[in-house]
Design a protein around this motif. Structure first.
Motif, mmCIF file in Angstrom:
data_model
loop_
_atom_site.group_PDB
_atom_site.id
_atom_site.type_symbol
_atom_site.label_atom_id
_atom_site.label_comp_id
_atom_site.label_asym_id
_atom_site.label_seq_id
_atom_site.Cartn_x
_atom_site.Cartn_y
_atom_site.Cartn_z
ATOM 1 N N SER A 1 0.952 -0.732 0.179
ATOM 2 C CA SER A 1 -0.132 0.198 -0.981
ATOM 3 C C SER A 1 0.739 1.412 -0.003
ATOM 4 C CB SER A 1 -0.796 0.066 1.067
ATOM 5 O OG SER A 1 -0.273 -0.255 2.291
ATOM 6 N N ALA A 2 0.402 2.193 0.168
ATOM 7 C CA ALA A 2 1.487 3.298 -0.422
ATOM 8 C C ALA A 2 0.120 4.683 0.053
ATOM 9 C CB ALA A 2 0.655 4.103 -1.816
ATOM 10 N N TYR A 3 1.029 5.742 1.003
ATOM 11 C CA TYR A 3 0.010 6.934 1.341
ATOM 12 C C TYR A 3 0.093 7.941 0.425
ATOM 13 C CZ TYR A 3 1.514 4.003 5.400
ATOM 14 O OH TYR A 3 1.751 3.714 6.261
ATOM 15 N N ARG A 4 -0.978 8.883 0.564
ATOM 16 C CA ARG A 4 -1.841 9.452 -0.082
ATOM 17 C C ARG A 4 -1.402 10.632 1.223
ATOM 18 N NH1 ARG A 4 -6.850 9.280 -3.159
ATOM 19 N NH2 ARG A 4 -4.966 8.618 -4.660
ATOM 20 N N TYR A 5 -0.690 12.088 0.820
ATOM 21 C CA TYR A 5 -0.779 13.211 1.775
ATOM 22 C C TYR A 5 -1.731 14.159 1.864
ATOM 23 C CZ TYR A 5 2.050 16.287 4.153
ATOM 24 O OH TYR A 5 2.839 17.629 4.780
ATOM 25 N N ASP A 19 0.850 25.783 7.911
ATOM 26 C CA ASP A 19 1.564 26.334 6.775
ATOM 27 C C ASP A 19 2.399 24.342 6.270
ATOM 28 O OD1 ASP A 19 1.593 26.410 3.963
ATOM 29 O OD2 ASP A 19 2.753 28.122 4.119
ATOM 30 N N LEU A 20 1.626 23.629 6.301
ATOM 31 C CA LEU A 20 2.227 22.722 5.742
ATOM 32 C C LEU A 20 3.562 22.340 4.316
ATOM 33 C CD1 LEU A 20 0.732 19.536 7.437
ATOM 34 C CD2 LEU A 20 2.417 21.291 8.044
ATOM 35 N N THR A 21 2.485 23.286 3.215
ATOM 36 C CA THR A 21 3.118 23.202 1.974
ATOM 37 C C THR A 21 3.945 24.409 2.011
ATOM 38 O OG1 THR A 21 0.836 24.240 1.472
ATOM 39 C CG2 THR A 21 1.186 21.762 1.006
ATOM 40 N N PRO A 22 4.970 24.774 0.949
ATOM 41 C CA PRO A 22 5.463 25.691 0.556
ATOM 42 C C PRO A 22 5.207 26.581 0.078
ATOM 43 C CG PRO A 22 7.037 23.568 -0.124
ATOM 44 C CD PRO A 22 5.688 23.058 0.666
ATOM 45 N N GLY A 23 4.388 26.074 -0.945
ATOM 46 C CA GLY A 23 3.682 26.771 -2.271
ATOM 47 C C GLY A 23 2.578 26.042 -2.355
ATOM 48 N N PRO A 24 1.819 27.033 -3.718
ATOM 49 C CA PRO A 24 0.845 26.159 -4.557
ATOM 50 C C PRO A 24 1.249 25.200 -5.444
ATOM 51 C CG PRO A 24 0.497 28.595 -4.239
ATOM 52 C CD PRO A 24 1.742 28.095 -4.469
ATOM 53 N N GLY A 25 0.698 23.592 -5.005
ATOM 54 C CA GLY A 25 1.085 22.789 -5.800
ATOM 55 C C GLY A 25 2.226 22.088 -5.431
ATOM 56 N N VAL A 26 2.825 22.305 -4.304
ATOM 57 C CA VAL A 26 3.808 21.551 -4.320
ATOM 58 C C VAL A 26 4.224 20.677 -3.462
ATOM 59 C CG1 VAL A 26 6.319 21.853 -3.085
ATOM 60 C CG2 VAL A 26 5.131 24.061 -4.451
ATOM 61 N N GLU A 27 4.158 19.624 -4.248
ATOM 62 C CA GLU A 27 3.987 18.322 -2.465
ATOM 63 C C GLU A 27 4.886 17.664 -1.588
ATOM 64 O OE1 GLU A 27 0.853 16.664 -2.485
ATOM 65 O OE2 GLU A 27 0.161 18.211 -3.486
ATOM 66 N N PRO A 28 5.400 17.739 -0.979
ATOM 67 C CA PRO A 28 6.278 16.763 -0.701
ATOM 68 C C PRO A 28 6.810 15.577 -1.337
ATOM 69 C CG PRO A 28 5.045 15.789 0.685
ATOM 70 C CD PRO A 28 4.123 16.892 -0.538
ATOM 71 N N PRO A 29 8.257 15.356 -1.176
ATOM 72 C CA PRO A 29 8.586 14.109 -1.629
ATOM 73 C C PRO A 29 8.074 12.778 -1.166
ATOM 74 C CG PRO A 29 10.495 14.654 0.007
ATOM 75 C CD PRO A 29 8.894 15.843 -0.371
ATOM 76 N N HIS A 30 6.425 12.456 -2.475
ATOM 77 C CA HIS A 30 6.167 11.030 -2.237
ATOM 78 C C HIS A 30 7.566 9.320 -1.714
ATOM 79 C CE1 HIS A 30 2.501 13.117 -2.624
ATOM 80 N NE2 HIS A 30 3.253 13.557 -3.203
ATOM 81 N N TYR A 31 8.239 9.543 -2.152
ATOM 82 C CA TYR A 31 8.658 8.382 -2.285
ATOM 83 C C TYR A 31 9.516 8.094 -0.352
ATOM 84 C CZ TYR A 31 12.780 10.586 -3.318
ATOM 85 O OH TYR A 31 14.359 11.503 -3.694
ATOM 86 N N ILE A 33 8.737 10.517 1.744
ATOM 87 C CA ILE A 33 7.462 10.377 2.967
ATOM 88 C C ILE A 33 6.984 8.723 2.962
ATOM 89 C CG2 ILE A 33 4.862 11.078 3.631
ATOM 90 C CD1 ILE A 33 6.421 13.020 4.022
ATOM 91 N N SER A 34 6.757 7.771 2.323
ATOM 92 C CA SER A 34 6.848 6.570 2.119
ATOM 93 C C SER A 34 7.563 5.676 2.694
ATOM 94 C CB SER A 34 5.765 6.121 0.248
ATOM 95 O OG SER A 34 4.820 6.557 -0.457
ATOM 96 N N SER A 35 8.622 5.657 2.674
ATOM 97 C CA SER A 35 9.729 5.210 2.634
ATOM 98 C C SER A 35 9.948 5.482 4.742
ATOM 99 C CB SER A 35 10.699 5.688 2.191
ATOM 100 O OG SER A 35 11.833 6.916 2.608
#
Length: 114
Positions: A1-5, A19-31, A33-35
């Motif tokens: 299973s994977a994780y969705r942020y 404020d968890l996001t550094p800017g609009p549309g910027v996502e954390p590095p999913h790989y 996060i998942s690890s």
């Protein structure tokens, strides 16, 4: 299973005031996060205790080196380049500070995706 942020920029988790996001549309590095997600979610109380013990002045943040030390001491071991990406996401607006409650809150808001 994977994780969705869940991010504020996507409109999900909008009740959270930080404020968890550094800017609009910027996502954390999913790989990254998942690890580490499973371990962080399972051991968040121990991590928080370690973060707070290093936060001597109770400011709610740690330097990136203290944050790294706390993560390592709680067996959250990731490559240095992955750690740098993770920290760059969380400390973008905070000049070298990682707000550990925001970090933990973000992980605890993850949902499992099959």
């Amino acid at each position: 299973s994977a994780y969705r942020y869940k991010t504020r920029s996507s409109g999900i988790n909008a009740e959270y005031g930080g404020d968890l996001t550094p800017g609009p549309g910027v996502e954390p590095p999913h790989y990254v996060i998942s690890s580490i997600a499973g371990h962080v979610i399972k051991n968040w109380k121990q991590l928080r205790k370690q973060f707070k013990s290093l936060d001597i002045k109770s400011k709610g943040w740690l330097t990136t080196s203290d944050f790294r030390r706390a993560m390592r001491s709680n067996h959250v071991d990731i490559a240095e380049s992955d750690f740098t990406e993770l920290v760059n996401f969380y400390e973008t607006h905070s000049a070298g500070k990682v707000y550990y409650n925001d970090f933990l809150r973000a992980f605890l808001s993850l949902t499992t995706v099959e």
